[in-house]
Design an enzyme around this catalytic site. Structure first.
Site, PDB file in Angstrom:
ATOM      1  N   SER A 120      61.849  32.801   5.723  1.00 46.67           N
ATOM      2  CA  SER A 120      61.935  31.521   5.024  1.00 46.67           C
ATOM      3  C   SER A 120      63.388  31.077   4.883  1.00 46.67           C
ATOM      4  O   SER A 120      64.299  31.916   4.789  1.00 46.67           O
ATOM      5  CB  SER A 120      61.336  31.726   3.633  1.00 46.67           C
ATOM      6  OG  SER A 120      61.734  30.702   2.774  1.00 46.67           O
ATOM      7  N   TYR A 144      61.031  36.075  -4.616  1.00 47.42           N
ATOM      8  CA  TYR A 144      60.351  35.736  -3.359  1.00 47.42           C
ATOM      9  C   TYR A 144      61.349  35.803  -2.192  1.00 47.42           C
ATOM     10  O   TYR A 144      61.100  36.457  -1.178  1.00 47.42           O
ATOM     11  CB  TYR A 144      59.716  34.338  -3.450  1.00 47.42           C
ATOM     12  CG  TYR A 144      59.290  33.806  -2.107  1.00 47.42           C
ATOM     13  CD1 TYR A 144      58.177  34.336  -1.466  1.00 47.42           C
ATOM     14  CD2 TYR A 144      60.028  32.805  -1.460  1.00 47.42           C
ATOM     15  CE1 TYR A 144      57.808  33.871  -0.206  1.00 47.42           C
ATOM     16  CE2 TYR A 144      59.660  32.341  -0.212  1.00 47.42           C
ATOM     17  CZ  TYR A 144      58.550  32.879   0.411  1.00 47.42           C
ATOM     18  OH  TYR A 144      58.193  32.436   1.657  1.00 47.42           O
ATOM     19  N   LYS A 148      61.819  38.422   1.338  1.00 47.30           N
ATOM     20  CA  LYS A 148      61.978  38.014   2.744  1.00 47.30           C
ATOM     21  C   LYS A 148      63.232  38.655   3.341  1.00 47.30           C
ATOM     22  O   LYS A 148      63.222  39.132   4.475  1.00 47.30           O
ATOM     23  CB  LYS A 148      62.036  36.486   2.860  1.00 47.30           C
ATOM     24  CG  LYS A 148      60.732  35.798   2.498  1.00 47.30           C
ATOM     25  CD  LYS A 148      59.630  36.118   3.494  1.00 47.30           C
ATOM     26  CE  LYS A 148      58.274  35.646   3.068  1.00 47.30           C
ATOM     27  NZ  LYS A 148      57.175  36.096   3.931  1.00 47.30           N
TER      28      LYS A 148
END
Ligand code: UDP
Length: 330
Positions: A120, A144, A148
């Protein structure tokens, strides 16, 4: 050439279900692995094998690899709601990091070396400059994003040790829906801009909120790079082909349109595409949001031979088609 079989983790979700259709059209055989926590059973096309399993349980993955002879994995399955990751970090590390580790470890056991990973633009945090290139320093701003970065790091180490070949694709703002009208974003309370714009256009909500109007951008609202989900899936297909071609592969590649649109520009474009008025109110900015995030897709062009084909209007018209379909069912 023998048909290649691809395990799609998260294949019943929004992007995964588009990928399954793109794979089939390109002559691959997809197998879906999903725990249906956020995926939808009705997104699974007839004739596509489905393993209902959880990446947190290595036995589920092992069973899938015993039942199906897999040539490569496209790994979408993850939790993706940034504010939730701040409140429940453990859940995010467990699903996204531990789940990926289990997957890679079972891949090694089964002798599968190829993986395309959903990363992302979140890995860049607040970027120093736009458009963002892949060598921009990584700066995570929430759990989050941290998951990643961690999985990219794990993949890097596995590739260095000769155990894995991978392409990590860093998505910018994915939106739009499949022209068949079978699949799209399905969430009761969406957090992303375009689904919220569509809900306001269809009258499901009285007015939408525009978060932040004093950013240092041309009209004061946040600027993002919106990419059509089918353009994104086509890039995954090229990444897969690259993995099959190369003896070694460790690539991180941005996927975006290379153009930024502000929230107000998106609302205006959506009013034109839908023919509906979209009521909105200006609200304070959301904590953690950045003023502007736009991709450079030069690396995708060079390494994958990819360029986006669909612009904002096509993103919005396909999202509108999907919104009308789900509205008519409720
Ligand atoms: N946004 C907004 N209203 C919404 C949802 C999003 O104004 O209901 C804004 C948000 O502040 C950001 C842009 O739209 O500037 C894109 O937000 P989104 O959540 O879609 O993606 P993000 O880039 O935050 O992952």
């Amino acid at each position: 050439m023998k048909t290649k079989t691809i395990l799609v983790t998260g294949g019943a979700g929004y992007i995964g279900s588009h990928m399954v259709r793109v794979l089939r059209e390109a002559g691959f055989k997809p197998v879906i692995f999903d725990n249906l926590s956020t995926g939808h059973r009705e997104f699974i096309p007839r004739g596509v094998p489905f393993v209902c399993g959880d990446l947190r349980d290595p036995k589920d993955i092992r069973k899938a690899f015993i039942k199906h002879k897999i040539d490569a994995v496209i790994h979408f399955a993850a939790l993706i709601v940034v504010p939730e990751s701040v409140i429940e970090p453990f859940k995010y590390y467990e699903n996204n990091v531990l789940g990926s580790l289990n997957l890679f470890s079972e891949m090694e056991r089964a002798g599968i070396r190829n993986v395309v990973f959903s990363s992302s633009a979140c890995v860049y945090g607040q970027p120093l400059r736009n458009p963002i290139m892949e060598n921009e320093p990584l700066k995570v701003a929430n759990p989050y994003g941290a998951t990643k970065v961690m999985v990219e790091q794990i993949l890097g180490d596995l590739a260095f040790a000769g155990k894995m070949k991978y392409v990590a694709l860093r998505y910018f703002n994915v939106a739009g829906a499949h022209p068949s009208g079978e699949i799209g974003i399905k969430m009761d309370r969406p957090t992303h801009l375009i689904p919220n714009v569509m809900q306001a256009a269809s009258g499901k909500v009285k007015e939408m909120k525009v978060f932040g109007h004093n950013y240092p951008t041309p009209d004061g609202t946040g600027v993002r790079d919106y990419i059509h989900v089918l353009d994104l899936c086509e890039a995954h297909l090229l990444a897969l082909k690259l993995l099959f071609k190369r003896r070694e592969c460790a690539e991180m590649i941005n996927l975006g349109n290379g153009k930024g649109f502000s929230v107000l520009q998106v609302i205006r474009a959506a009013q034109k595409v839908t023919g509906r008025k979209i009521p909105f109110k200006l609200c304070p900015k959301r904590p953690g949001d950045c003023p502007s995030v736009v991709a450079s897709f030069q690396k995708a062009k060079k390494v994958l031979g990819w360029a986006p084909k669909r612009g904002l209007d096509e993103i919005l018209s396909s999202a509108w088609g999907w919104e009308q379909k789900i509205s008519s069912r409720t």
